[in-house]
Design a protein around this motif. Structure first.
Motif, mmCIF file in Angstrom:
data_model
loop_
_atom_site.group_PDB
_atom_site.id
_atom_site.type_symbol
_atom_site.label_atom_id
_atom_site.label_comp_id
_atom_site.label_asym_id
_atom_site.label_seq_id
_atom_site.Cartn_x
_atom_site.Cartn_y
_atom_site.Cartn_z
ATOM 1 N N LYS A 112 -6.066 -3.878 12.507
ATOM 2 C CA LYS A 112 -7.243 -4.715 12.347
ATOM 3 C C LYS A 112 -7.431 -5.077 10.879
ATOM 4 O O LYS A 112 -7.867 -6.176 10.544
ATOM 5 N N ASP A 113 -7.080 -4.109 10.025
ATOM 6 C CA ASP A 113 -7.223 -4.329 8.581
ATOM 7 C C ASP A 113 -6.054 -3.630 7.878
ATOM 8 O O ASP A 113 -6.151 -2.476 7.478
ATOM 9 N N PHE A 114 -4.934 -4.331 7.771
ATOM 10 C CA PHE A 114 -3.743 -3.742 7.157
ATOM 11 C C PHE A 114 -4.012 -3.353 5.703
ATOM 12 O O PHE A 114 -3.496 -2.334 5.225
ATOM 13 N N GLU A 115 -4.797 -4.156 5.000
ATOM 14 C CA GLU A 115 -5.048 -3.869 3.584
ATOM 15 C C GLU A 115 -5.768 -2.535 3.411
ATOM 16 O O GLU A 115 -5.466 -1.774 2.492
ATOM 17 N N ALA A 116 -6.715 -2.241 4.279
ATOM 18 C CA ALA A 116 -7.427 -0.967 4.207
ATOM 19 C C ALA A 116 -6.479 0.192 4.520
ATOM 20 O O ALA A 116 -6.526 1.251 3.872
ATOM 21 N N PHE A 117 -5.626 -0.012 5.526
ATOM 22 C CA PHE A 117 -4.627 0.997 5.880
ATOM 23 C C PHE A 117 -3.690 1.267 4.707
ATOM 24 O O PHE A 117 -3.466 2.417 4.316
ATOM 25 N N PHE A 118 -3.162 0.217 4.118
ATOM 26 C CA PHE A 118 -2.215 0.388 3.022
ATOM 27 C C PHE A 118 -2.867 1.066 1.820
ATOM 28 O O PHE A 118 -2.270 1.950 1.206
ATOM 29 N N GLN A 119 -4.078 0.653 1.482
ATOM 30 C CA GLN A 119 -4.736 1.239 0.315
ATOM 31 C C GLN A 119 -4.945 2.735 0.491
ATOM 32 O O GLN A 119 -4.743 3.522 -0.445
ATOM 33 N N GLU A 120 -5.355 3.134 1.689
ATOM 34 C CA GLU A 120 -5.545 4.557 1.948
ATOM 35 C C GLU A 120 -4.219 5.306 1.826
ATOM 36 O O GLU A 120 -4.149 6.387 1.238
ATOM 37 N N LEU A 121 -3.162 4.714 2.375
ATOM 38 C CA LEU A 121 -1.837 5.328 2.327
ATOM 39 C C LEU A 121 -1.334 5.440 0.888
ATOM 40 O O LEU A 121 -0.834 6.486 0.465
ATOM 41 N N TYR A 122 -1.493 4.378 0.142
ATOM 42 C CA TYR A 122 -1.024 4.329 -1.248
ATOM 43 C C TYR A 122 -1.758 5.367 -2.098
ATOM 44 O O TYR A 122 -1.132 6.099 -2.883
ATOM 45 N N ASP A 123 -3.055 5.456 -1.931
ATOM 46 C CA ASP A 123 -3.843 6.422 -2.688
ATOM 47 C C ASP A 123 -3.508 7.852 -2.285
ATOM 48 O O ASP A 123 -3.498 8.770 -3.125
ATOM 49 N N LEU A 124 -3.220 8.035 -1.004
ATOM 50 C CA LEU A 124 -2.946 9.373 -0.484
ATOM 51 C C LEU A 124 -1.684 9.963 -1.112
ATOM 52 O O LEU A 124 -1.639 11.154 -1.448
ATOM 53 N N PHE A 125 -0.667 9.127 -1.303
ATOM 54 C CA PHE A 125 0.588 9.631 -1.866
ATOM 55 C C PHE A 125 0.505 9.868 -3.377
ATOM 56 O O PHE A 125 1.490 10.300 -3.985
ATOM 57 N N ALA A 126 -0.639 9.616 -3.949
ATOM 58 C CA ALA A 126 -0.876 9.996 -5.346
ATOM 59 C C ALA A 126 -1.543 11.360 -5.419
ATOM 60 O O ALA A 126 -1.781 11.881 -6.507
ATOM 61 N N GLN A 127 -1.829 11.954 -4.246
ATOM 62 C CA GLN A 127 -2.532 13.225 -4.178
ATOM 63 C C GLN A 127 -1.574 14.371 -3.838
ATOM 64 O O GLN A 127 -0.600 14.181 -3.102
ATOM 65 N N ALA A 128 -1.882 15.552 -4.329
ATOM 66 C CA ALA A 128 -1.023 16.723 -4.120
ATOM 67 C C ALA A 128 -0.906 17.100 -2.648
ATOM 68 O O ALA A 128 0.077 17.728 -2.253
ATOM 69 N N GLU A 129 -1.898 16.736 -1.839
ATOM 70 C CA GLU A 129 -1.865 17.137 -0.425
ATOM 71 C C GLU A 129 -0.666 16.574 0.327
ATOM 72 O O GLU A 129 -0.282 17.099 1.370
ATOM 73 N N CYS A 130 -0.058 15.510 -0.196
ATOM 74 C CA CYS A 130 1.103 14.911 0.469
ATOM 75 C C CYS A 130 2.431 15.458 -0.057
ATOM 76 O O CYS A 130 3.492 14.960 0.322
ATOM 77 N N TRP A 131 2.354 16.463 -0.904
ATOM 78 C CA TRP A 131 3.567 17.007 -1.521
ATOM 79 C C TRP A 131 3.554 18.529 -1.478
ATOM 80 O O TRP A 131 2.492 19.146 -1.531
ATOM 81 N N ARG A 132 4.717 19.129 -1.369
ATOM 82 C CA ARG A 132 4.849 20.580 -1.408
ATOM 83 C C ARG A 132 5.987 20.965 -2.344
ATOM 84 O O ARG A 132 7.066 20.378 -2.304
ATOM 85 N N LEU A 133 5.714 21.967 -3.181
ATOM 86 C CA LEU A 133 6.756 22.506 -4.036
ATOM 87 C C LEU A 133 7.745 23.291 -3.185
ATOM 88 O O LEU A 133 7.356 23.964 -2.231
ATOM 89 N N TYR A 134 9.012 23.224 -3.536
ATOM 90 C CA TYR A 134 9.994 24.104 -2.897
ATOM 91 C C TYR A 134 9.720 25.530 -3.364
ATOM 92 O O TYR A 134 9.213 25.762 -4.471
ATOM 93 N N ASP A 135 10.077 26.492 -2.532
ATOM 94 C CA ASP A 135 9.797 27.889 -2.855
ATOM 95 C C ASP A 135 10.486 28.357 -4.137
ATOM 96 O O ASP A 135 10.002 29.276 -4.805
ATOM 97 N N ASP A 136 11.613 27.742 -4.463
ATOM 98 C CA ASP A 136 12.359 28.194 -5.642
ATOM 99 C C ASP A 136 11.922 27.495 -6.930
ATOM 100 O O ASP A 136 12.383 27.842 -8.021
ATOM 101 N N THR A 137 11.031 26.517 -6.837
ATOM 102 C CA THR A 137 10.669 25.721 -8.015
ATOM 103 C C THR A 137 9.997 26.532 -9.118
ATOM 104 O O THR A 137 10.512 26.642 -10.237
ATOM 105 N N VAL A 138 8.846 27.085 -8.834
ATOM 106 C CA VAL A 138 8.071 27.778 -9.874
ATOM 107 C C VAL A 138 8.788 29.012 -10.416
ATOM 108 O O VAL A 138 8.823 29.210 -11.647
ATOM 109 N N PRO A 139 9.383 29.869 -9.572
ATOM 110 C CA PRO A 139 10.080 31.036 -10.133
ATOM 111 C C PRO A 139 11.175 30.664 -11.129
ATOM 112 O O PRO A 139 11.323 31.315 -12.167
#
Length: 230
Positions: free
Chosen positions: A87-114
């Motif tokens: 219904k509103d692709f622009e609203a969908f895209f903006q939410e998606l684009y902003d979301l991938f700038a947030q840490a919640e969409c990413w996970r560190l590998y277990d070996d990274t920090v050590p």
């Protein structure tokens, strides 16, 4: 052999990964906007379209955040072209684009920090070289990695992308270090391993999926990296 004083890391696929997956996030946000799609299918289409565009290397030389957003907008539009009507692709895209700038969409590998902690304690200087847009700087900070890295070099900010030499040269210049005293580790055979070696750096291929490439220096986990430095 010169002592390795600086280790450069790739970002995505090396230090952290999409969580739970690109397809899963796209499908979840699409559902919130009234479009039902299969996450696994979206994942496959995403990778196909991504490779058609040669990833973010097409943004090399273009450092405008507006242009980056337009690039992603075209990609997402292409992915969902035959998958559903918003219904509103622009609203969908903006939410998606902003979301991938947030840490919640990413996970560190277990070996990274050590491994980062270990190298830091040994006095090894650390930095990032990644084909990424401007959102990388915020992601690195949110994931708690800023304390380990002196410098983050993103392709879209520097105007050059791996496997080209210029992005490696810019990173070396920023760290004030010579190529023969540096090592680069990443998960792409061409972008990271061959790109770094052509720029004069020692390189290690991170082969998390154990594809067992021949004729390259490879590791299955970052835990093995110190063996190539110390």
């Amino acid at each position: 052999m010169p002592k390795i004083n600086v280790v450069f890391f790739d970002a995505g696929g090396t230090l952290f990964r999409p969580y739970p997956s690109v397809g899963a996030v796209y499908a979840r946000v699409a559902a919130q906007h009234g479009v039902s799609v299969d996450a696994d299918h979206v994942e496959k289409v995403f990778h196909a379209k991504w490779h058609e565009r040669n990833g973010l290397t097409n943004l090399a030389g273009l450092s405008s955040e507006k242009i980056e957003r337009e690039w992603w907008h075209a990609l997402v539009r292409d992915i969902f072209g035959n998958l559903g009507q918003f219904k509103d692709f622009e609203a969908f895209f903006q939410e998606l684009y902003d979301l991938f700038a947030q840490a919640e969409c990413w996970r560190l590998y277990d070996d990274t920090v050590p491994v980062l902690k270990h190298l830091k304690e040994k006095g090894v200087r650390l930095a990032i070289i990644s084909n990424w847009d401007h959102r990388l700087f915020s992601i690195v900070k949110q994931l708690g990695l800023s304390e380990y890295f002196e410098q983050v070099t993103a392709s879209s900010a520097i105007g050059s992308a791996k496997p080209g030499k210029r992005i490696f040269e810019a990173a070396l210049e920023g760290m004030r270090i010579s190529a023969n005293s540096s090592l680069h580790v990443g998960d792409s055979l061409e972008d990271d391993y061959h790109g770094a070696t052509r720029a004069g750096l020692k390189a290690v291929l991170l082969d998390r999926h154990r594809k067992a490439y021949n004729g390259v220096v490879r590791i299955d986990s970052l835990q093995e990296l110190p063996d190539h430095i110390e």
